[in-house]
Design an enzyme around this catalytic site. Structure first.
Site, PDB file in Angstrom:
ATOM      1  N   LYS A  35       0.175 -19.308   6.206  1.00 11.96           N
ATOM      2  CA  LYS A  35      -0.693 -19.541   7.334  1.00 11.96           C
ATOM      3  C   LYS A  35      -0.838 -18.231   8.106  1.00 11.96           C
ATOM      4  CE  LYS A  35       0.848 -21.129  11.454  1.00 11.96           C
ATOM      5  NZ  LYS A  35       1.625 -20.241  12.270  1.00 11.96           N
ATOM      6  N   HIS A  40       1.862 -27.064  12.013  1.00 16.01           N
ATOM      7  CA  HIS A  40       3.228 -27.606  12.072  1.00 16.01           C
ATOM      8  C   HIS A  40       3.290 -28.999  12.724  1.00 16.01           C
ATOM      9  CE1 HIS A  40       4.151 -23.673  10.786  1.00 16.01           C
ATOM     10  NE2 HIS A  40       4.307 -23.094  11.942  1.00 16.01           N
ATOM     11  N   GLU A  48       9.584 -23.740  22.480  1.00 14.18           N
ATOM     12  CA  GLU A  48      10.208 -22.458  22.158  1.00 14.18           C
ATOM     13  C   GLU A  48      10.531 -21.716  23.447  1.00 14.18           C
ATOM     14  OE1 GLU A  48       8.594 -20.486  18.410  1.00 14.18           O
ATOM     15  OE2 GLU A  48       6.806 -21.327  19.318  1.00 14.18           O
ATOM     16  N   LYS A  97      11.751 -27.131   6.148  1.00 12.09           N
ATOM     17  CA  LYS A  97      12.959 -27.341   6.954  1.00 12.09           C
ATOM     18  C   LYS A  97      13.666 -28.601   6.464  1.00 12.09           C
ATOM     19  CE  LYS A  97      11.181 -25.209  11.179  1.00 12.09           C
ATOM     20  NZ  LYS A  97      12.085 -24.214  11.724  1.00 12.09           N
ATOM     21  N   ARG A 110       0.825  -1.211   0.000  1.00 11.83           N
ATOM     22  CA  ARG A 110       0.000   0.000   0.000  1.00 11.83           C
ATOM     23  C   ARG A 110       0.862   1.267   0.000  1.00 11.83           C
ATOM     24  NH1 ARG A 110      -4.123  -0.931   4.574  1.00 11.83           N
ATOM     25  NH2 ARG A 110      -2.095  -1.270   5.474  1.00 11.83           N
ATOM     26  N   HIS A 131       5.834 -23.567   6.815  1.00  9.25           N
ATOM     27  CA  HIS A 131       7.293 -23.488   6.658  1.00  9.25           C
ATOM     28  C   HIS A 131       8.015 -24.675   7.288  1.00  9.25           C
ATOM     29  CE1 HIS A 131       7.382 -21.712  10.729  1.00  9.25           C
ATOM     30  NE2 HIS A 131       8.674 -21.967  10.738  1.00  9.25           N
ATOM     31  N   ASP A 185      -2.078 -21.920  16.180  1.00 11.18           N
ATOM     32  CA  ASP A 185      -0.812 -21.387  15.675  1.00 11.18           C
ATOM     33  C   ASP A 185       0.192 -22.498  15.338  1.00 11.18           C
ATOM     34  OD1 ASP A 185       0.980 -19.117  15.204  1.00 11.18           O
ATOM     35  OD2 ASP A 185       2.063 -19.779  16.996  1.00 11.18           O
TER      36      ASP A 185
HETATM   37  C1  BG6 Z   1       5.126 -19.859  13.325  1.00  6.37           C
HETATM   38  C2  BG6 Z   1       4.279 -19.515  14.516  1.00  6.37           C
HETATM   39  O1  BG6 Z   1       4.324 -20.440  12.317  1.00  6.37           O
HETATM   40  O2  BG6 Z   1       6.138 -20.778  13.714  1.00  6.37           O
HETATM   41  C3  BG6 Z   1       5.138 -18.929  15.617  1.00  6.37           C
HETATM   42  O3  BG6 Z   1       3.293 -18.557  14.134  1.00  6.37           O
HETATM   43  C4  BG6 Z   1       6.293 -19.851  15.944  1.00  6.37           C
HETATM   44  O4  BG6 Z   1       4.369 -18.673  16.781  1.00  6.37           O
HETATM   45  C5  BG6 Z   1       7.033 -20.270  14.679  1.00  6.37           C
HETATM   46  O5  BG6 Z   1       7.166 -19.164  16.829  1.00  6.37           O
HETATM   47  C6  BG6 Z   1       8.052 -21.339  14.995  1.00  6.37           C
HETATM   48  O6  BG6 Z   1       8.854 -21.559  13.864  1.00  6.37           O
HETATM   49  P1  BG6 Z   1      10.369 -22.034  13.988  1.00  6.37           P
HETATM   50  O7  BG6 Z   1      10.808 -22.169  12.567  1.00  6.37           O
HETATM   51  O8  BG6 Z   1      11.109 -20.968  14.744  1.00  6.37           O
HETATM   52  O9  BG6 Z   1      10.353 -23.330  14.726  1.00  6.37           O
END
Ligand code: BG6
Length: 481
Positions: A146, A238, A214, A180, A51, A176, A233
Site C-alpha cells: 500500500k 487497515h 497511535e 498480524k 538504483r 500488513h 492511510d
Molecule cells: C501504516 C500507515 O500502513 O500503518 C502508518 O501508513 C501507520 O501511518 C501504520 O502508522 C500503523 O501500523 P502498526 O502496525 O504500527 O499498527
C-alpha cells in the site's frame, strides 16, 4: 509453548527498492528472523535490487546495519550465514541497466518472488521488464505494498497495469494488518467457537467500535502523509479489513477466494457515509511540540490526522447495528481494539438500574487478548445488587508462561507468498470496492473549504468525535494503554 515452524520451498526473492525504508525496517530484518527460526531453506536467496550502484559487499553491510538498528538485541549467531545468501543488482527500472544480470543470477526450478517495495508509479515499468526479459513466468509471484492507488481510478489503473503481465493468482497485495497474529485470531475466535456466532448479528449486537490509536505523529513522513491523510492511510485499508473480519459471513473454508469473497460482500454492502456522521481532526502544537502543520511542513494543510465515522452495513445480519470507526495520530495511547457491545436483556427481573450491556473487547495491540464483561451479584448481604466484572484473558498468559515469540506481520506474509497462499492478501476487486466506498467522502472534503477539527496531542481526538457517539446515547471505550 513450542512454535511449529514449517519450512518453505526453496526460493529466489528479489526486493526492488532494497535500500529503501520498508526494506531496511521490516523486510530484511523479518527475513533474518525467519532464517533464524529455520523456516527458510539454507539455499534460499534474497536479491536486493535498487538504483544505487552498490557492490554486493556494500549491500550486505547495509543489511547488517539495518538489522542492528531495527532488530536490536536479536541473536546474531547466524547473521553472517544469512548475509552470505544476499545478492545485489543495480537496476534501472525505466531502462535496460541491470536486467540481463538479474536474469542470469535467477535459478531455475525454485519459487520466484518479486517484492515491489517502490513507488506505485514504477509498478508498470517493473512488471513490463520482468516479462520482457523473461525473468518472471506464469508461476512467479509479485508483492505490492500500500498505498494501492489514491482513489478508485488510480487503483484500477494499477490493477490493469499488473494484469497485463500477471494473473490475479500471482499478485500479492499487502495490507500488513492481515499479517498480524491477533488480526488472524479474529477469524479463529469467530469461526472456531460456537459461542459467539448465534449472538453475532443485529438482534443481539447494539454496536461495534473499532479503534486504531497511535501516539506517533507524522514527523519524518509528512510529505507522503499530507497527500494521504488518515482516511487513505488507515481507514480505506487497515480499518476496512478489521471491519470485514468482524462483519463477514463464515466462509465455506479457510481458503483464499472463499475468505476474500466474503470480505468483498461486506465492502459492497457499506452505505455511503453522510457528512454529519464523520469527524476529521488535526493535532495541534502544544508545549513546544510540533503540531500537524509543522510536521507536514504545510501551514495551509487541510489533511486529517484523525478520523471518526459511523458506518452502516446494509445486509440482513447488520441492519440496525452501526459500526463506529476511529483512528488518529498523536493520541493518548497506542492501542488497537474492537469492542462489540451487546444489547441489554429484554426484560430485567432485578429491581435496580446498574445493568450494563455485555461487551466483548478484542485487544489487537499491544497486550493482545480478550475481555468479556459480565454482570454478577455484588458480593455480600443486603439485597440483590449487580456489578459488572471483566473476564480478562491475555493471549500471552494463555499460551504459556514463557509466551510465544510472535512473528512480525511481514514475516508471516512473506512466507505466505513463498507458500503461494493468498488468504491474507487483498484481491484486486476488494481494493477497488474499498476505494469506491471511500472516494466520495474524500472527494467531498477536497471540494469543500472546511478544516479538520483541532485536537490536543495526548487526547482522544476532537470533541466532535465524542459527540458522534453521544448523539446516539453511546460512548467510546476510553483510549488507554
Ligand atoms: C501504516 C500507515 O500502513 O500503518 C502508518 O501508513 C501507520 O501511518 C501504520 O502508522 C500503523 O501500523 P502498526 O502496525 O504500527 O499498527
Amino acid at each position: 509453548m513450542v512454535v511449529r515452524v514449517i519450512p518453505v520451498d526453496d526460493f529466489d526473492l528479489v526486493i526492488f527498492g532494497a535500500t529503501g525504508d520498508l526494506a531496511r525496517r521490516k523486510i530484511l530484518p523479518g527475513l533474518y528472523r525467519r532464517f533464524l527460526a529455520g523456516q527458510m531453506p539454507s539455499s534460499a536467496r534474497i536479491i536486493g535490487a535498487a538504483r544505487s550502484d552498490l557492490t554486493e559487499q556494500q549491500f550486505r553491510d547495509e543489511t547488517r546495519a539495518a538489522i542492528d538498528e531495527f532488530a536490536p538485541g536479536i541473536d546474531t549467531s547466524q547473521l553472517e550465514a544469512f548475509l552470505a545468501e544476499l545478492h545485489y543488482v543495480a537496476i534501472d527500472a525505466k531502462g535496460t541497466g541491470g536486467w540481463e544480470k538479474l536474469k542470469e543470477i535467477m535459478r531455475p526450478g525454485v519459487v520466484r518472488a518479486f517484492y515491489f517495495s517502490v513507488a506505485p508509479s514504477l509498478f508498470g515499468d517493473l512488471a513490463q521488464r520482468l516479462s520482457d526479459y523473461g525473468i518472471a513466468d506464469g508461476e512467479s509471484r509479485i508483492v505490492v505494498e500500500k498505498p494501492f492507488g489514491r482513489d478508485l481510478e488510480s487503483a484500477r489503473a494499477l490493477n490493469d497495469v499488473l494484469a497485463r503481465h500477471f494473473a490475479e493468482r500471482q499478485i500479492y497485495r499487502i495490507d500488513h494488518y492481515l499479517g498480524k497474529e491477533t488480526v488472524q485470531n479474529l477469524m479463529a475466535v469467530r469461526f472456531a467457537n460456537i459461542l459467539f456466532e448465534p449472538l453475532w448479528n443485529a438482534q443481539y449486537v447494539d454496536h461495534v467500535q473499532i479503534t486504531v490509536a497511535e501516539t506517533v505523529g507524522v514527523g519524518g513522513r509528512g510529505g507522503y502523509y499530507d497527500q494521504s491523510g488518515a482516511m487513505r492511510d488507515m481507514v480505506q485499508n487497515h480499518l476496512m479489513q478489521l471491519l470485514c473480519l468482524i462483519a463477514m459471513e463464515p466462509p465455506y473454508h479457510f481458503d483464499p477466494n472463499a475468505v476474500r469473497d466474503e470480505k468483498l460482500k461486506v465492502i459492497r454492502a457499506l452505505e455511503p457515509v453522510s457528512e454529519a456522521e464523520i469527524v476529521r481532526g488535526q493535532y495541534q502544537a502544544e508545549n513546544g511540540t510540533q503540531g500537524y502543520l509543522d510536521d507536514a511542513e504545510n501551514p495551509d494543510s487541510r489533511t486529517e490526522s484523525f478520523v471518526a465515522l459511523k458506518v452502516r452495513i446494509s445486509n440482513w445480519r447488520w441492519q440496525g447495528t452501526p459500526f463506529y470507526l476511529r483512528t488518529g495520530k498523536k493520541l493518548r495511547a497506542r492501542t488497537s481494539e474492537i469492542v462489540i457491545t451487546f444489547r441489554e436483556p429484554p426484560h430485567s427481573i432485578f429491581d435496580e438500574s446498574s445493568q450494563k450491556p455485555n461487551q466483548l473487547v478484542i485487544k489487537l495491540q499491544p497486550d493482545e487478548g480478550m475481555i468479556l464483561t459480565v454482570m454478577i451479584k455484588e458480593p455480600g448481604p443486603g439485597g440483590m445488587r449487580l456489578m459488572q466484572v471483566p473476564l480478562d484473558m491475555s493471549f500471552a498468559d494463555a499460551v504459556g508462561p514463557e509466551g510465544v515469540d510472535m512473528p512480525d506481520a511481514y514475516e508471516r506474509l512473506i512466507m505466505d507468498v513463498i507458500r503461494g497462499n493468498q488468504t491474507l492478501f487483498m484481491r484486486g476487486d476488494e481494493v477497488e470496492a474499498a476505494w469506491a466506498w471511500a472516494d466520495p467522502i474524500i472527494k467531498s472534503w477536497e471540494a469543500g473549504k472546511a478544516r479538520p477539527e483541532p485536537y490536543d496531542p495526548g487526547s482522544s481526538g476532537p470533541e466532535e468525535a465524542l459527540r458522534l457517539m453521544h448523539r446516539d446515547n453511546r460512548r467510546w471505550r476510553e483510549i488507554r494503554a
